[in-house]
Write a protein that holds these residues in place. Structure first.
Motif, mmCIF file in Angstrom:
data_model
loop_
_atom_site.group_PDB
_atom_site.id
_atom_site.type_symbol
_atom_site.label_atom_id
_atom_site.label_comp_id
_atom_site.label_asym_id
_atom_site.label_seq_id
_atom_site.Cartn_x
_atom_site.Cartn_y
_atom_site.Cartn_z
ATOM 1 N N ALA A 84 0.810 -1.210 0.000
ATOM 2 C CA ALA A 84 0.000 0.000 0.000
ATOM 3 C C ALA A 84 0.844 1.262 0.000
ATOM 4 C CB ALA A 84 -0.949 0.009 1.207
ATOM 5 N N GLY A 85 1.869 1.303 0.788
ATOM 6 C CA GLY A 85 2.610 2.542 0.904
ATOM 7 C C GLY A 85 3.883 2.605 0.086
ATOM 8 N N GLY A 86 4.187 1.592 -0.702
ATOM 9 C CA GLY A 86 5.417 1.603 -1.466
ATOM 10 C C GLY A 86 6.414 0.643 -0.881
ATOM 11 N N GLU A 87 7.407 1.156 -0.164
ATOM 12 C CA GLU A 87 8.408 0.271 0.426
ATOM 13 C C GLU A 87 7.798 -0.573 1.542
ATOM 14 O OE1 GLU A 87 8.586 4.055 2.883
ATOM 15 O OE2 GLU A 87 8.319 3.516 0.782
ATOM 16 N N ASN B 144 -1.656 4.101 10.566
ATOM 17 C CA ASN B 144 -0.329 3.921 9.978
ATOM 18 C C ASN B 144 -0.217 4.825 8.760
ATOM 19 O OD1 ASN B 144 -1.557 2.626 7.767
ATOM 20 N ND2 ASN B 144 -1.113 0.576 8.535
ATOM 21 N N PHE B 145 0.931 4.766 8.072
ATOM 22 C CA PHE B 145 1.150 5.713 6.973
ATOM 23 C C PHE B 145 0.144 5.549 5.837
ATOM 24 C CE2 PHE B 145 3.088 7.057 2.990
ATOM 25 C CZ PHE B 145 3.429 8.359 3.287
ATOM 26 N N PRO B 146 -0.079 4.331 5.294
ATOM 27 C CA PRO B 146 -1.070 4.208 4.218
ATOM 28 C C PRO B 146 -2.468 4.634 4.645
ATOM 29 C CG PRO B 146 0.329 2.258 4.301
ATOM 30 C CD PRO B 146 0.619 3.053 5.537
ATOM 31 N N GLN B 147 -2.864 4.319 5.870
ATOM 32 C CA GLN B 147 -4.180 4.733 6.347
ATOM 33 C C GLN B 147 -4.302 6.251 6.413
ATOM 34 O OE1 GLN B 147 -4.082 2.524 10.024
ATOM 35 N NE2 GLN B 147 -5.470 0.929 9.259
ATOM 36 N N GLN B 148 -3.199 6.925 6.728
ATOM 37 C CA GLN B 148 -3.248 8.378 6.856
ATOM 38 C C GLN B 148 -3.574 9.058 5.530
ATOM 39 O OE1 GLN B 148 -3.380 9.871 9.599
ATOM 40 N NE2 GLN B 148 -3.143 12.017 9.082
ATOM 41 N N ALA B 149 -3.297 8.387 4.396
ATOM 42 C CA ALA B 149 -3.658 8.943 3.091
ATOM 43 C C ALA B 149 -5.169 9.137 2.975
ATOM 44 C CB ALA B 149 -3.156 8.023 1.973
ATOM 45 N N VAL B 150 -5.935 8.358 3.732
ATOM 46 C CA VAL B 150 -7.393 8.494 3.785
ATOM 47 C C VAL B 150 -7.830 9.186 5.068
ATOM 48 C CG1 VAL B 150 -9.561 7.191 3.956
ATOM 49 C CG2 VAL B 150 -7.794 6.485 2.317
ATOM 50 N N TRP B 151 -7.319 8.710 6.196
ATOM 51 C CA TRP B 151 -7.758 9.217 7.500
ATOM 52 C C TRP B 151 -7.421 10.691 7.677
ATOM 53 C CZ3 TRP B 151 -11.360 7.200 10.199
ATOM 54 C CH2 TRP B 151 -11.562 7.561 11.526
ATOM 55 N N GLY B 152 -6.384 11.155 7.019
ATOM 56 C CA GLY B 152 -6.003 12.558 7.125
ATOM 57 C C GLY B 152 -7.113 13.514 6.712
ATOM 58 N N TRP B 153 -7.944 13.097 5.742
ATOM 59 C CA TRP B 153 -9.053 13.956 5.309
ATOM 60 C C TRP B 153 -10.163 13.969 6.340
ATOM 61 C CZ3 TRP B 153 -7.220 16.729 1.550
ATOM 62 C CH2 TRP B 153 -6.164 16.184 0.803
ATOM 63 N N GLY C 48 -6.380 -10.820 -3.209
ATOM 64 C CA GLY C 48 -6.106 -11.611 -2.016
ATOM 65 C C GLY C 48 -5.857 -10.778 -0.784
ATOM 66 N N LEU C 49 -6.426 -9.576 -0.735
ATOM 67 C CA LEU C 49 -6.175 -8.637 0.355
ATOM 68 C C LEU C 49 -7.489 -8.200 0.998
ATOM 69 C CD1 LEU C 49 -3.517 -6.414 -1.478
ATOM 70 C CD2 LEU C 49 -3.064 -8.152 0.262
ATOM 71 N N VAL C 50 -7.370 -7.396 2.029
ATOM 72 C CA VAL C 50 -8.526 -6.762 2.668
ATOM 73 C C VAL C 50 -8.348 -5.251 2.585
ATOM 74 C CG1 VAL C 50 -9.011 -8.670 4.233
ATOM 75 C CG2 VAL C 50 -7.411 -6.872 4.952
ATOM 76 N N PRO C 51 -9.437 -4.484 2.646
ATOM 77 C CA PRO C 51 -9.286 -3.018 2.676
ATOM 78 C C PRO C 51 -8.565 -2.603 3.947
ATOM 79 C CG PRO C 51 -11.576 -3.654 3.059
ATOM 80 C CD PRO C 51 -10.848 -4.894 2.653
ATOM 81 N N ASP C 52 -7.486 -1.837 3.789
ATOM 82 C CA ASP C 52 -6.665 -1.511 4.966
ATOM 83 C C ASP C 52 -6.230 -0.055 4.983
ATOM 84 O OD1 ASP C 52 -4.740 -1.611 2.898
ATOM 85 O OD2 ASP C 52 -3.171 -2.233 4.301
ATOM 86 N N MET C 53 -6.979 0.819 4.300
ATOM 87 C CA MET C 53 -6.624 2.236 4.266
ATOM 88 C C MET C 53 -7.673 3.079 5.002
ATOM 89 S SD MET C 53 -5.213 2.554 0.354
ATOM 90 C CE MET C 53 -5.455 4.346 0.378
ATOM 91 N N ALA C 54 -8.098 2.595 6.152
ATOM 92 C CA ALA C 54 -9.048 3.305 7.025
ATOM 93 C C ALA C 54 -10.477 3.199 6.531
ATOM 94 C CB ALA C 54 -8.659 4.771 7.203
ATOM 95 N N ILE D 279 -18.227 4.889 15.309
ATOM 96 C CA ILE D 279 -17.580 3.936 16.209
ATOM 97 C C ILE D 279 -16.153 4.365 16.509
ATOM 98 C CG2 ILE D 279 -18.993 2.054 15.303
ATOM 99 C CD1 ILE D 279 -16.486 1.096 13.786
ATOM 100 N N ASP D 280 -15.619 3.873 17.602
ATOM 101 C CA ASP D 280 -14.228 4.139 17.949
ATOM 102 C C ASP D 280 -13.347 3.580 16.834
ATOM 103 O OD1 ASP D 280 -11.719 4.411 19.003
ATOM 104 O OD2 ASP D 280 -12.044 3.039 20.687
ATOM 105 N N PRO D 281 -12.626 4.429 16.103
ATOM 106 C CA PRO D 281 -11.872 3.934 14.954
ATOM 107 C C PRO D 281 -10.593 3.197 15.307
ATOM 108 C CG PRO D 281 -11.485 6.273 15.224
ATOM 109 C CD PRO D 281 -12.534 5.892 16.236
ATOM 110 N N GLY D 282 -10.071 3.400 16.515
ATOM 111 C CA GLY D 282 -8.767 2.840 16.855
ATOM 112 C C GLY D 282 -8.661 1.336 16.656
ATOM 113 N N PRO D 283 -9.534 0.524 17.294
ATOM 114 C CA PRO D 283 -9.448 -0.926 17.110
ATOM 115 C C PRO D 283 -9.632 -1.353 15.651
ATOM 116 C CG PRO D 283 -10.774 -0.395 19.037
ATOM 117 C CD PRO D 283 -10.532 0.892 18.316
ATOM 118 N N ALA D 284 -10.532 -0.672 14.929
ATOM 119 C CA ALA D 284 -10.769 -1.044 13.534
ATOM 120 C C ALA D 284 -9.550 -0.745 12.668
ATOM 121 C CB ALA D 284 -11.998 -0.308 12.999
ATOM 122 N N LEU D 285 -8.918 0.384 12.886
ATOM 123 C CA LEU D 285 -7.720 0.725 12.108
ATOM 124 C C LEU D 285 -6.600 -0.273 12.378
ATOM 125 C CD1 LEU D 285 -7.720 4.612 12.499
ATOM 126 C CD2 LEU D 285 -8.270 3.315 10.448
#
Length: 271
Positions: free
Chosen positions: A81-84, A97-106, A151-157, A230-236
């Motif tokens: 997701a985030g490159g390296e 985390n960094f990839p999630q912040q690309a979405v969560w930042g908004w 073969g993945l799950v959504p993981d960007m928040a 909902i409390d986003p912490g556990p889900a993130l």
């Protein structure tokens, strides 16, 4: 950092555009960097009243860059997701985390964000749209929670936001199948705010209307409404843990290879 996002601000309204039209604004490492940097910059922008988020060209965002999947086909490994390669469980930006912040930042911006969506919003691009407060879709726009294809799950928040928008069984169906759905379906599911012939024009009209209201009240409203979900912490964290287990695993690598080689996957049994 390569140029991936343009920003201009007029009368308190930020025009934020993904500018990788030749690749349908796909998410490569430079795009992740630019999205995180842009939301961070706007969070500190004095006089900001509203944001319109859009993509240039024929798509809002087609999801992760195909080059990342091609590399996984040959190399396996994590960090797609985030490159390296990254430890996805590491919280680099508060709850995210960094990839999630690309979405969560908004979501964290103190002012409303309106996403104007044309063409496709697939996978990570769909999750980016979820980061906005509102989503205005063109009539022919299409969306998908497409991670399962690889073969993945959504993981960007996306999951904590989706849980506050969509009925549980619909969310499960869309996540398990990865099927593409229309703008009309998105409206029925609660994923589209409006369907508009010109979503960018409609988004700016509403953004200017918001900008004319008391900035104290608008920011207070966003803080207040942000506490209703909902409390986003556990889900993130759960997103990151599950994705890290999948990345580079035999069945995930097989999913990527099968898609790139255009054949039926041959998955190993689990359980």
């Amino acid at each position: 950092m390569e140029h991936r996002v343009s920003v201009s601000i007029s009368d308190g309204v930020a025009d934020v555009r993904l500018v990788r039209a030749d690749k349908m604004n796909a998410l490569d490492a430079a795009m992740f960097d630019a999205l995180v940097a842009t939301s961070g910059r706007l969070a500190q922008e004095k006089g900001l009243r509203a944001v319109v988020l859009s993509g240039e060209g024929r798509a809002f965002c087609a999801g992760l860059d195909m080059g990342r999947f091609a590399a996984m086909k040959d190399e396996g490994g994590n960090g797609v997701a985030g490159g390296e390669k990254r430890d996805l469980a590491e919280r680099t930006h508060g709850l995210a985390n960094f990839p999630q912040q690309a979405v969560w930042g908004w979501r964290q911006l103190p002012v409303p964000v309106i996403a104007a969506i044309q063409g496709v919003a697939f996978g990570g691009g769909f999750q980016l749209a979820l980061g906005a407060d509102m989503r205005y879709l063109a009539p022919d726009a299409r969306m998908s929670i497409m991670e399962i294809k690889w073969g993945l799950v959504p993981d960007m928040a996306g999951t904590p936001i989706l849980a506050s928008l969509v009925r549980d069984d619909i969310l499960r169906e869309l996540t398990y199948t990865g099927r593409i759905f229309s703008a009309q379906e998105a409206l029925g599911y609660g994923l589209a705010t409006r369907i508009c012939d010109d979503p960018r024009a409609a988004a700016f009209e509403v953004a200017r209307e918001i900008a004319a209201k008391s900035p104290d009240a608008i920011r207070a409203a966003k803080r207040m409404l942000g506490k209703l979900s909902i409390d986003p912490g556990p889900a993130l964290l759960a997103e990151s843990v599950e994705q890290q287990r999948l990345l580079g695993s035999p069945n995930q690598t097989e999913a990527v290879r099968a898609n790139i080689e255009k054949r039926a996957p041959r998955f190993a049994d689990v359980g």
